[in-house]
Design an enzyme around this catalytic site. Structure first.
Site, PDB file in Angstrom:
ATOM      1  N   ASP A 245       0.854  -1.197   0.000  1.00 43.01           N
ATOM      2  CA  ASP A 245       0.000   0.000   0.000  1.00 43.01           C
ATOM      3  C   ASP A 245       0.890   1.248   0.000  1.00 43.01           C
ATOM      4  O   ASP A 245       2.066   1.193   0.352  1.00 43.01           O
ATOM      5  CB  ASP A 245      -0.931   0.028   1.214  1.00 43.01           C
ATOM      6  CG  ASP A 245      -0.189   0.100   2.543  1.00 43.01           C
ATOM      7  OD1 ASP A 245       0.785  -0.673   2.719  1.00 43.01           O
ATOM      8  OD2 ASP A 245      -0.549   0.921   3.399  1.00 43.01           O
TER       9      ASP A 245
ATOM     10  N   GLU B 103       0.093  -0.827   5.883  1.00 50.80           N
ATOM     11  CA  GLU B 103       1.133  -0.208   6.716  1.00 50.80           C
ATOM     12  C   GLU B 103       0.865   1.274   6.908  1.00 50.80           C
ATOM     13  O   GLU B 103       1.016   1.818   8.003  1.00 50.80           O
ATOM     14  CB  GLU B 103       2.514  -0.417   6.079  1.00 50.80           C
ATOM     15  CG  GLU B 103       3.685  -0.081   7.015  1.00 50.80           C
ATOM     16  CD  GLU B 103       4.025   1.395   7.085  1.00 50.80           C
ATOM     17  OE1 GLU B 103       4.600   1.824   8.102  1.00 50.80           O
ATOM     18  OE2 GLU B 103       3.726   2.147   6.139  1.00 50.80           O
TER      19      GLU B 103
HETATM   20  N1  BES Z   1       8.533   3.520   5.293  1.00 52.74           N
HETATM   21  C1  BES Z   1       7.876   4.485   6.113  1.00 52.74           C
HETATM   22  C2  BES Z   1       8.582   4.746   7.415  1.00 52.74           C
HETATM   23  C3  BES Z   1       9.988   5.255   7.336  1.00 52.74           C
HETATM   24  C4  BES Z   1      10.448   5.974   6.246  1.00 52.74           C
HETATM   25  C5  BES Z   1      10.832   5.021   8.369  1.00 52.74           C
HETATM   26  C6  BES Z   1      11.747   6.441   6.212  1.00 52.74           C
HETATM   27  C7  BES Z   1      12.106   5.500   8.360  1.00 52.74           C
HETATM   28  C8  BES Z   1      12.578   6.195   7.246  1.00 52.74           C
HETATM   29  C9  BES Z   1       6.456   4.012   6.374  1.00 52.74           C
HETATM   30  O1  BES Z   1       5.823   3.552   5.212  1.00 52.74           O
HETATM   31  C10 BES Z   1       5.617   5.154   6.875  1.00 52.74           C
HETATM   32  O2  BES Z   1       5.514   6.129   6.188  1.00 52.74           O
HETATM   33  N2  BES Z   1       5.006   4.973   8.004  1.00 52.74           N
HETATM   34  C11 BES Z   1       4.031   5.893   8.504  1.00 52.74           C
HETATM   35  C12 BES Z   1       3.310   5.168   9.571  1.00 52.74           C
HETATM   36  C13 BES Z   1       1.943   5.637   9.897  1.00 52.74           C
HETATM   37  C14 BES Z   1       1.102   6.070   8.771  1.00 52.74           C
HETATM   38  C15 BES Z   1       1.225   4.702  10.823  1.00 52.74           C
HETATM   39  C16 BES Z   1       4.704   7.142   9.012  1.00 52.74           C
HETATM   40  O3  BES Z   1       5.829   7.090   9.544  1.00 52.74           O
HETATM   41  O4  BES Z   1       4.093   8.211   8.890  1.00 52.74           O
HETATM   42 MN    MN Z   2       7.005   2.299   4.124  1.00 49.55          MN
HETATM   43 MN    MN Z   3       5.134   5.436   4.129  1.00 48.07          MN
END
Ligand code: BES
Ligand code: MN
Ligand code: MN
Length: 413
Positions: free
Chosen positions: A45, A109
């Site tokens: 996603d 995710e």
């Molecule tokens: N892949 C990211 C998280 C990430 C990106 C961690 C770069 C470290 C470096 C993940 O897909 C993400 O965007 N997570 C969301 C989580 C939330 C929507 C529950 C975020 O961090 O905003």
């Molecule tokens: Mn991600």
């Molecule tokens: Mn993300």
């Protein structure tokens, strides 16, 4: 497509596992029960592509330009998931898969992985493994490899401030009736003081105090402040008093408005005193803050500081636990050796600022540590228009993953 690509690469038992939301794709290749098992997790996603008009090419029509793959999800996380499929395919073709592998690729995710949490709790046996590998984070730079050893947690809320029972004439009523947009701005501005401290009572109670020695160690990771500012088009960084910009975006919690609206936002000037104002607010959390507790503290605080002229409502969205990963276990050492071989430099352990909510649950429910071996760059514009992923990074990932499998298999002998 995820299912078919795993089948084509040589996985057995590839299935689409339905959930109350988007399904999970599971696949495995068990070559020998006595060998260790690597569980690969990723997500198919993506965040919405809007504002679509700012994209130079259609977000779901990938193009390669200047050595970069432009598409929504190219870096976060479809491109990085696909590196694992391709690395697996190569190992299968060369008869060189050194351990068992399980794939679990989910579709929620970006909305907190609630249904994956339920799936994991119900399928502990099926997901039994020795380590989890995730490529969904960034490197410091293409010539400065790093492994992410921390993720921030998250509390996300939506707030509503309601005043009069309809929009009013701002001349007839302005000055006598409170304005929900003004009130919301005022309340938000008071949630941080001049030093950048969040003023919610109890917010910092459980925040981990990182030792000076650990901070000095973290500060060794290269950070080019000038390049950082230039890349973002900002004149100055701003972090909590006493903390650097990299510290502010990793070891300290935040409170940020993600969106705010209310009143007249159309063309020209309409004189109106709005009935209602709304905002979406995220709080990034660090060890040992608890998302549910922080959400409750926010709610109580928001209700307490609201003036009697308005009524307020706080609606919680998804959350996630913060996490720190140690560097002294076989999985980390195997990842470090693999990257050292492929990049020619030992990777630096760094704490990331983003969140991957399911990782803490993996540890709690499956007793498994995760290796956050991501190959993106912070400049990939994930969640933004023109998200891209370097072809170099994609290929480096495919090169590194089999090295990791080999080192991990060796370490477990
Ligand atoms: N892949 C990211 C998280 C990430 C990106 C961690 C770069 C470290 C470096 C993940 O897909 C993400 O965007 N997570 C969301 C989580 C939330 C929507 C529950 C975020 O961090 O905003
Ligand atoms: Mn991600
Ligand atoms: Mn993300």
């Amino acid at each position: 497509m995820v299912k078919q690509s795993l089948i084509d690469a040589g996985a057995d038992l590839v299935e689409i596992c339905e959930t109350a939301g988007h399904p999970i794709v599971y696949g495995e290749k068990i070559i020998d029960a006595s060998l260790p098992t690597v569980l690969v997790y990723g997500h198919y996603d993506v965040q919405p592509a809007d504002p679509v008009e700012l994209w130079h090419s259609p977000p779901f029509d990938p193009v390669i330009k200047d050595g970069k793959i432009y598409a929504r999800g190219s870096a976060d996380d479809k491109g990085q998931v696909f590196m694992h499929v391709k690395a697996f395919e190569i190992m299968m073709k060369n008869n060189a898969l050194p351990c068992n592998v399980k794939f679990m690729i989910e579709g929620e995710e970006e909305v907190g992985s609630v249904n994956l949490g339920i799936f994991v709790k119900a399928n502990k046996e099926k997901l039994a493994a020795d380590v989890i590998v995730i490529s969904d984070t960034s490197l410091i730079a293409n010539d400065v490899p790093s492994i992410t050893v921390g993720l921030r947690g998250l509390s996300y809320v939506e707030v509503e401030v309601v005043g009069p029972n309809k929009d009013l004439h701002s001349g007839v009523y302005g000055g006598a009736v409170d304005n929900p947009v003004n009130v919301l701005c005022d309340m938000i501005s008071k949630m941080k003081d001049a030093d950048g401290h969040i003023t919610i009572e109890g917010f910092y109670d459980d925040v981990e105090i990182v030792s000076d020695a650990d901070r000095a160690e973290m500060a060794k990771a290269p950070f080019d402040e000038e390049a950082f500012k230039k890349g973002l088009g900002i004149k100055a960084t701003r972090s909590e008093k006493g903390f650097s910009a990299p510290e502010g975006s990793s070891i300290r919690p935040t409170l940020d408005v993600n969106g705010i609206w209310g009143g007249y936002i159309g063309e020209g000037a309409k004189t109106v005193l709005p009935s209602k104002a709304q905002a979406k607010i995220s709080m990034r959390l660090v060890p040992y803050q608890d998302p549910a507790k922080i959400t409750q503290l926010f709610k109580e605080h928001f209700e307490r500081i609201a003036p009697p002229s308005v009524s307020v409502k706080v609606t919680p969205h998804h959350g996630g636990d913060p996490l720190v990963i140690p560097t002294d276990f076989p999985g980390y050492r195997a990842a470090s050796k693999a990257m050292e071989e492929s990049f020619g430099k030992t990777p630096i352990p760094v704490r990331g600022g983003g969140s991957i909510p399911i990782v803490a649950l993996f540890e709690k429910e499956l007793g498994l540590k995760s290796i956050l071996m991501g190959f993106g760059l912070n400049s990939d514009d994930i969640h933004s228009p023109n998200e891209h992923y370097g072809v170099f990074n994609y290929l480096k990932g495919i090169e590194t993953i089999p090295l990791f499998f080999n080192h991990f298999a060796k370490a477990s002998k």
